[in-house]
Motif scaffolding. Structure first.
Motif: not given
Length: 236
Positions: A148-151, A155-156, A160-166
């Motif tokens: 499946y592709p990575v969308s 740090h998207g 993907h910032t803050g707590g979602d950065c990784y």
């Protein structure tokens, strides 16, 4: 999406404290997150912690209760007027699962003058004291032979910032089986939501599975289908 907690650079906040006057208690809003996702969007807000105060004769005690089955790290920033704290502020600590601890106390500097306090708190899943095992090689979170592709990756810019950065987002058809990328113990689940969207107001609406790894880090699988979780708290 797949992410691992805990990293102090990713500590996020979403919790605001209201005005507190002469030790009058106000219930604060809530906080949060460190995500990992994989499928579609989904709902209902839940709290990681609960902060309470107890007024004694000459001081006020602050308590933090972890409402989850996983470690939660919290930071309290406190504005004081004519008050001193028993601990250094801002205060940051990891609270063990399903536990309640007294974190600090406030007392007047001059008992003849008015005193007041207010605070803002930040919290996220994870333990500040753990160290990630960088030698561990993760599996892909889907069946062997599938692709499946990575969308969106680390740090998207979209979310993907803050707590979602990784976090890592995989573009998958709804209903695709999601597998654990690393073994561990299930410490959090939610699969009762069928609402969501790209707006931040939906961030608590995502269904998820939270897994604690042997090194103390957490894997968070998010945006799962309603009713699709097939594991239970405590399962390995």
């Amino acid at each position: 999406m797949l992410s691992v907690s805990m990293d102090t650079d990713c500590l996020t906040a979403n919790s605001r404290v209201r005005n507190l006057d002469k030790f009058t208690r106000t219930i604060a809003c809530l906080l949060t997150l460190c995500f990992v996702s994989l499928s579609s969007f989904a709902g209902s807000e839940q709290k990681l912690i609960k902060i309470t105060t107890q007024k004694k004769e000459d001081h006020t005690d602050f308590y933090v209760e972890n409402l989850q089955f996983a470690d939660v790290t919290v930071t309290l920033e406190v504005d004081l007027k004519n008050l001193s704290s028993t601990d250094k502020l801002p205060y940051t600590a990891t609270i063990a699962p399903r536990s309640k601890v007294k974190v600090f106390s406030l007392a007047p500097v001059d008992t003849k003058e008015d005193s007041s306090w207010s605070y803002t708190y930040y919290a996220t899943w994870g333990n500040l004291n753990v160290a990630h095992d960088d030698d561990y090689i993760y599996h892909l979170p889907f069946a062997p032979g599938q692709a499946y592709p990575v969308s969106q990756g680390f740090h998207g810019k979209y979310s993907h910032t803050g707590g979602d950065c990784y976090s890592i987002d995989f573009k998958m058809p709804v209903g695709t089986h999601v597998l654990a990328a690393r073994e561990g113990v299930v410490v959090g689940i939610k699969d009762d939501s069928d609402s969501g969207g790209g707006d931040k107001k939906y961030e608590w609406d995502a269904n998820y599975i939270l897994i604690k790894h042997s090194d103390g880090t957490l894997g968070h699988y998010v945006h799962l289908q309603k009713g699709g979780v097939r594991v239970k708290i405590g399962q390995q």
